[in-house]
Design an enzyme around this catalytic site. Structure first.
Site, PDB file in Angstrom:
ATOM      1  CD  GLU A 141      -2.487   1.422   2.650  1.00 24.33           C
ATOM      2  OE1 GLU A 141      -2.823   2.575   2.994  1.00 24.33           O
ATOM      3  OE2 GLU A 141      -2.712   0.406   3.345  1.00 24.33           O
ATOM      4  NE  ARG A 176      -0.307   8.761   5.147  1.00 24.68           N
ATOM      5  CZ  ARG A 176      -0.184   8.208   6.342  1.00 24.68           C
ATOM      6  NH1 ARG A 176       0.884   8.476   7.077  1.00 24.68           N
ATOM      7  NH2 ARG A 176      -1.091   7.370   6.800  1.00 24.68           N
ATOM      8  CE  LYS A 202      -6.938   2.796   6.569  1.00 27.57           C
ATOM      9  NZ  LYS A 202      -5.819   3.602   6.015  1.00 27.57           N
TER      10      LYS A 202
END
Length: 202
Positions: A42, A46, A129
């Site tokens: 993943e 960012r 999640k």
């Protein structure tokens, strides 16, 4: 055969959560992780290098590369254009979920409470999640949340460590955990940590 989010979550016990600042490091990082036994990667959106990193990691044989921290439809489109095979969001709104669900791309939305899970179930989702896991009450909180939602499966992320991961993984509704501790100072160290994480058993 269509790959589902359930398939992806059950590929390995830990999904490395990657913050990539230099796209030139993406491919060797992915190679070390895959060699260590962690195929699902993943890449969080960012950093400015994230989309290029996804495209680079896609070139690594065996890697299943997805985009994390997806918070808008525009980011979803960018992530798909970069080659993402699954999408992870920190939270769950219908605005972000609808286009992803309609595209049939495997989707792992973040939840932190019962309302979030109910919203997800209303959208036809069952895999979530749990984020931020430790800050949201830890394993005790997830066990309380999971009880009324027997059909839901989880990937706790946020504050999970190599030491605490086995306890999370021992809880049946937890299919995997997200971890940011995997990447080391060198690619050799990353491979070693990945190998240890891949061996974590419930």
């Amino acid at each position: 055969m269509t790959v589902t989010i359930s398939d992806i979550m059950q590929t390995s016990p830990v999904i490395p959560v990657l913050v990539v600042h230099d796209a030139a490091q993406a491919r060797p990082m992915a190679e070390a992780l895959v060699k260590g036994g962690l195929r699902v990667l993943e890449v969080t959106l960012r950093t400015p290098a994230a989309l290029e990193a996804i495209a680079e990691m896609k070139n690594v044989e065996g890697a299943i590369v997805g985009a994390g921290t997806v918070v808008s439809a525009e980011q979803f489109k960018q992530a798909m254009d970069a080659g993402s095979e699954f999408i992870v969001s920190p939270g769950l709104t219908e605005t972000i979920a609808r286009p992803i669900i309609d595209s049939r791309v495997p989707f792992l939305p973040g939840i932190a409470n019962a309302g979030d899970i109910m919203r997800g179930l209303d959208l036809g989702l069952t895999h979530f999640k749990f984020f931020p896991a430790e800050a949201s009450g830890g394993l005790k909180a997830l066990k309380a949340l999971a009880a009324p939602f027997y059909q839901a499966k989880f990937c706790p992320t946020g504050g999970i460590t190599e030491a605490s991961a086995p306890e999370w993984l021992a809880f049946d509704p937890v299919l995997c955990v997200g971890g940011s501790w995997i990447v080391g100072a060198t690619h050799a160290e990353t491979e070693t940590r990945a190998h240890a994480a891949a061996g974590l058993k419930a």
